[in-house]
Motif scaffolding. Structure first.
Motif, PDB file in Angstrom:
ATOM      1  N   ALA A   1       1.047  -1.227   0.454  1.00 19.13           N
ATOM      2  CA  ALA A   1      -0.024   0.281   0.163  1.00 19.13           C
ATOM      3  C   ALA A   1       0.733   1.668   0.573  1.00 19.13           C
ATOM      4  CB  ALA A   1      -0.821  -0.383   1.512  1.00 19.13           C
ATOM      5  N   ARG A   2       2.133   1.342   0.303  1.00 15.86           N
ATOM      6  CA  ARG A   2       3.131   2.712   0.861  1.00 15.86           C
ATOM      7  C   ARG A   2       3.436   2.711  -0.556  1.00 15.86           C
ATOM      8  NH1 ARG A   2       3.384   4.707   5.267  1.00 15.86           N
ATOM      9  NH2 ARG A   2       2.120   3.813   7.277  1.00 15.86           N
TER      10      ARG A   2
ATOM     11  N   MET B   1      -5.892   0.712   3.503  1.00 11.83           N
ATOM     12  CA  MET B   1      -6.214  -0.347   4.512  1.00 11.83           C
ATOM     13  C   MET B   1      -7.562  -0.546   4.859  1.00 11.83           C
ATOM     14  SD  MET B   1      -2.980  -0.236   6.214  1.00 11.83           S
ATOM     15  CE  MET B   1      -2.302  -0.904   4.563  1.00 11.83           C
ATOM     16  N   ALA B   2      -8.514  -0.197   4.649  1.00 10.56           N
ATOM     17  CA  ALA B   2      -9.701  -0.153   4.588  1.00 10.56           C
ATOM     18  C   ALA B   2     -10.085  -2.028   3.357  1.00 10.56           C
ATOM     19  CB  ALA B   2     -10.177   0.570   4.200  1.00 10.56           C
ATOM     20  N   CYS B   3      -9.283  -1.628   2.352  1.00  9.93           N
ATOM     21  CA  CYS B   3      -9.416  -2.663   1.358  1.00  9.93           C
ATOM     22  C   CYS B   3      -8.479  -4.086   2.332  1.00  9.93           C
ATOM     23  CB  CYS B   3      -9.452  -2.120   0.709  1.00  9.93           C
ATOM     24  SG  CYS B   3     -10.312  -1.297  -0.263  1.00  9.93           S
TER      25      CYS B   3
ATOM     26  N   ASN C   1      -0.183 -12.917  -5.607  1.00 17.00           N
ATOM     27  CA  ASN C   1      -1.532 -12.157  -6.382  1.00 17.00           C
ATOM     28  C   ASN C   1      -2.236 -12.285  -4.871  1.00 17.00           C
ATOM     29  OD1 ASN C   1      -1.005 -13.551  -9.269  1.00 17.00           O
ATOM     30  ND2 ASN C   1      -1.111 -15.540  -7.535  1.00 17.00           N
ATOM     31  N   VAL C   2      -2.217 -12.309  -3.652  1.00 16.20           N
ATOM     32  CA  VAL C   2      -2.764 -12.282  -2.692  1.00 16.20           C
ATOM     33  C   VAL C   2      -2.178 -10.691  -2.700  1.00 16.20           C
ATOM     34  CG1 VAL C   2      -3.280 -13.025  -0.476  1.00 16.20           C
ATOM     35  CG2 VAL C   2      -3.751 -14.658  -1.762  1.00 16.20           C
ATOM     36  N   LEU C   3      -1.113 -10.847  -3.031  1.00 16.98           N
ATOM     37  CA  LEU C   3       0.022  -9.803  -1.902  1.00 16.98           C
ATOM     38  C   LEU C   3      -0.436  -8.524  -2.905  1.00 16.98           C
ATOM     39  CD1 LEU C   3       2.959 -11.775  -0.641  1.00 16.98           C
ATOM     40  CD2 LEU C   3       0.871 -10.444   0.697  1.00 16.98           C
ATOM     41  N   ALA C   4      -0.281  -9.186  -4.080  1.00 13.83           N
ATOM     42  CA  ALA C   4      -0.535  -8.104  -5.006  1.00 13.83           C
ATOM     43  C   ALA C   4      -1.476  -6.938  -5.332  1.00 13.83           C
ATOM     44  CB  ALA C   4      -0.307  -8.675  -5.992  1.00 13.83           C
TER      45      ALA C   4
ATOM     46  N   ALA D   1      -4.243  -5.383  -0.917  1.00 16.54           N
ATOM     47  CA  ALA D   1      -4.630  -4.261  -0.077  1.00 16.54           C
ATOM     48  C   ALA D   1      -4.844  -3.057  -1.175  1.00 16.54           C
ATOM     49  CB  ALA D   1      -3.104  -3.686   0.686  1.00 16.54           C
ATOM     50  N   LEU D   2      -5.562  -2.921  -2.467  1.00 17.96           N
ATOM     51  CA  LEU D   2      -5.566  -2.299  -3.402  1.00 17.96           C
ATOM     52  C   LEU D   2      -6.945  -1.971  -3.359  1.00 17.96           C
ATOM     53  CD1 LEU D   2      -3.865  -3.415  -6.695  1.00 17.96           C
ATOM     54  CD2 LEU D   2      -3.202  -1.824  -4.943  1.00 17.96           C
TER      55      LEU D   2
END
Length: 676
Positions: A40-41, A124-126, A162-165, A168-169
């Motif tokens: 996210a950052r 962060m909400a997502c 794929n989960v990490l990509a 958080a989007l």
């Protein structure tokens, strides 16, 4: 004896081991959160995030669902929740159609209010959906297979690229995966012990799934097929009737949830404000009239909110309009092999290996866990069958709802192997460690992940493109690279240009044209036939995702050159002097069209002829020159160039260009024939 061993392996009944495994769960969730916060950052805003956030904020604060109804509101409104206390300034109307305004206004909304000041808390909400998916996956696995299998499944999920990509989007993929999994889990618990609590939870979760993404409606065939198989397993008509009644109750509850997210109002906005275009003509324009007829019938009786129906129609339009890049070639409509191959490339090798081993390991346990297999495999099979037969082939992220179910199976297989014997335990441990190593090797460019069997991340573009590699998320990395190398003379073909602009992140390169930036959003640009300095090209533009491949792609020549750098595996950097005749001709053609329609035919003709000199074999260029000549009543010359446009179109991928240019060329030829 073997069955007892399998049962002990799956249930993990050693109390000290169970305590240790249970203690791992919060640690794994913290690791997932930490990795997602890093993404996210690091990632800049992608194609869709700004307009999703803008639309979510308007839906939440004004009850206006018109701006961008292409996805339902749940994820967008969740993303907008942290913004309520920030009181962001809303942009004025962009004066365009609502879908265009979503992208233009979305960019203004986000970056006039501080960029990451809005994006980071929204992401962060997502992230909540990813963490909730992990928790449900663990609970499902623990209830069915025991602690060890649940922790193995959670471990694999936490370290999935794929989960990490995407986790958080501001995107609907993980929200959809979360609530489809939760629905099936609740239905499984209801099947074990019928009661209104689990039935109500299944109804709520299915409603959330349908309010998160339109693919949530696939829950209906999943539930029905599970009910049919369960009745056949028990050879009981009463069971079939009871389960079908339960499915009806779940779907009825989901229907109510959908209406709740639209405030139990059919109209898309207060005070009678309508869509642009309105729903009726939008349905009439669908590529397949039967789809429009069905949705119009639903609209006639107000069975679903108008914004939901407009969004469903939009998915049919975009499925027809979007091109697909597959195995180095751009297709008008993606082939059915797209998602099977994408699954094999984008899934980790440890997951694929464990799924293969599961076929062997489960041979002895299939009867004992036959009911669990029905609930795990039916959603995967239904979902995969639907997306494989669709033409919405723009990214493996659309397979996200399958992965939690597959990781449950893989986790159970890993647990069996860990308890089966020393050799099998070593193999399972190697696969689990391999999953971590896979993530560490690709980090932080998770989106470009491709497994080792296909050559790794940098080889993915041979087979797939778009959000499989490049969703425009690299601008922060681009800025760092330019600053570190003191580069000021640069050109940039940026994939989401317009929805996000490089300048939003301090990247002050001169703009190179992309189809969306030039033809759709009409961004200002001037491009000479030859450019020099540092040239940056998004991978999706390098592959011609929007323009087409080969001669249709203004950057095709760069594909044979060796880049001096590749940023986040998605932006290619070149240095030197480069001829870009087609890119320059595109800009001339666009300017000529604007001038011709603003009463400056002489200057329009000059630019059209200049474009022809640069790219005489482009049907788009020949069509524009013919149109400008026709506007000046030079019909004989116009007819000649219409014919040239038609000839070039026949030679150059009419399957890609025909829908856009073919009818315009034919209309021009008819007009020229009427003016001999």
């Amino acid at each position: 004896m073997l069955r007892m061993q399998i049962g002990r392996a799956l249930q993990g009944k050693n109390s000290s081991t169970q305590t240790f495994l249970f203690a791992l769960v919060p640690l794994l969730l913290l690791l997932l959160a930490a990795q997602l916060i890093g993404v996210a950052r690091l990632y800049s805003a992608n194609w869709d995030e700004a307009h999703h956030l803008y639309d979510g904020y308007l839906s939440l604060t004004r009850g206006d669902y018109r701006l961008n109804a292409e996805v339902p509101p749940l994820v967008k409104m969740t993303a907008a929740l942290p913004l309520l206390h920030l009181h962001p300034v809303l942009p004025g109307s962009e004066g365009s159609a609502h879908t265009d305004n979503a992208f233009l206004g979305g960019r203004t909304f986000v970056f006039s209010n501080g960029g990451d000041r809005l994006l980071f808390p929204a992401r962060m909400a997502c992230m909540f959906f990813s963490l909730l998916t992990a928790l449900v996956l663990y609970a499902f696995g623990r209830h069915v297979f025991g602690e060890l299998a649940a922790v193995c499944a959670l471990f694999l999920f936490v370290f999935d690229p794929n989960v990490l990509a995407h986790g958080a989007l501001i995107s609907t993929d993980m929200g959809s995966a979360c609530f489809i999994l939760a629905t099936i889990y609740a239905f499984y618990r209801y099947r074990e012990k019928p009661g209104w609590q689990w039935l109500l939870l299944a109804g709520l979760m299915s409603g959330f799934a349908m309010a998160a993404k339109f693919t949530g409606i696939f829950i209906a065939p999943m539930l029905v097929l599970i009910a049919v198989i369960e009745a056949l397993r028990e050879r009981s008509l009463p069971v079939f009737g009871k389960l079908m009644a339960s499915c009806a109750g779940i779907l009825l509850c989901a229907w109510g949830v959908i209406w709740a997210f639209y405030r139990f109002r059919y109209a898309p906005a207060p005070m009678g404000l309508e869509f642009s275009p309105p729903l009726a003509p939008y349905l009439a324009s669908l590529p397949h009239p039967s789809d429009g007829t069905m949705l119009a019938l639903v609209a006639r009786f107000h069975l679903l909110p108008e914004a939901y129906l407009w969004g469903l129609a939009n998915t049919k339009h975009t499925e027809w309009e979007y091109t697909a890049y597959f195995l180095g070639r751009v297709y008008r409509h993606g082939p059915w092999e797209y998602f099977p191959l994408a699954f094999l490339i984008k899934s980790t090798l440890p997951l694929l290996t464990l799924l293969l081993l599961a076929l062997m390991a489960w041979r002895d346990a299939a009867r004992r866990y036959s009911q669990a297999l029905v609930f795990l495999l039916v959603p995967v099979c239904v979902y995969f069958a639907v997306i494989t037969t669709s033409h919405f082939d723009i990214g493996a992220r659309h397979m996200m709802p399958m992965y939690p179910f597959l990781y449950l199976i893989a986790g159970a297989a890993a647990a069996m192997l860990l308890r089966r014997g020393h050799g099998w335990a070593v193999l399972a441990a190697v696969l689990l460690v391999w999953q971590v190593v896979t993530v560490m090797r690709v980090a932080p460019a998770y989106m470009a992940y491709g497994n080792e069997a296909w050559g790794g991340p940098l080889a993915v573009r041979r087979y797939l493109s778009d959000s499989n590699v490049d969703w425009g998320q690299q601008l922060k990395t681009v800025k760092q690279y330019l600053d570190r190398n003191h580069i000021t003379n640069c050109w940039f073909a940026y994939f989401p240009d317009g929805a996000v602009q490089p300048q939003d992140y301090g990247v002050e390169c001169k703009r190179l044209p992309t189809p969306s930036a030039l033809w759709w959003l009409s961004l200002p640009m001037e491009v000479p036939p030859k450019i020099d300095g540092t040239v940056l090209i998004s991978e999706s533009d390098l592959d011609g995702v929007e323009s087409g491949d080969g001669a249709l792609n203004p950057y095709d020549a760069f594909r044979t050159l060796h880049p001096v750098a590749i940023l986040q595996d998605g932006v290619y950097v070149y240095r030197g002097s480069f001829a870009v005749p087609l890119a320059s001709a595109w800009v001339d053609v666009h300017h000529a069209d604007l001038l011709a329609h603003s009463g400056q035919p002489g200057e329009a003709l000059r630019l059209a002829r200049q474009a022809e000199a640069l790219a005489p074999d482009s049907p788009r260029v020949q069509l524009e020159l013919a149109d400008v000549l026709a506007m000046q009543q030079q019909w004989q010359k116009a007819s000649h160039h219409y014919q040239l446009a038609q000839q070039e179109l026949a030679k150059q991928r009419p399957d890609l260009q025909g829908e856009e240019l073919g009818s315009a060329i034919e209309a021009g030829l008819k007009a020229a024939a009427a003016h001999p």
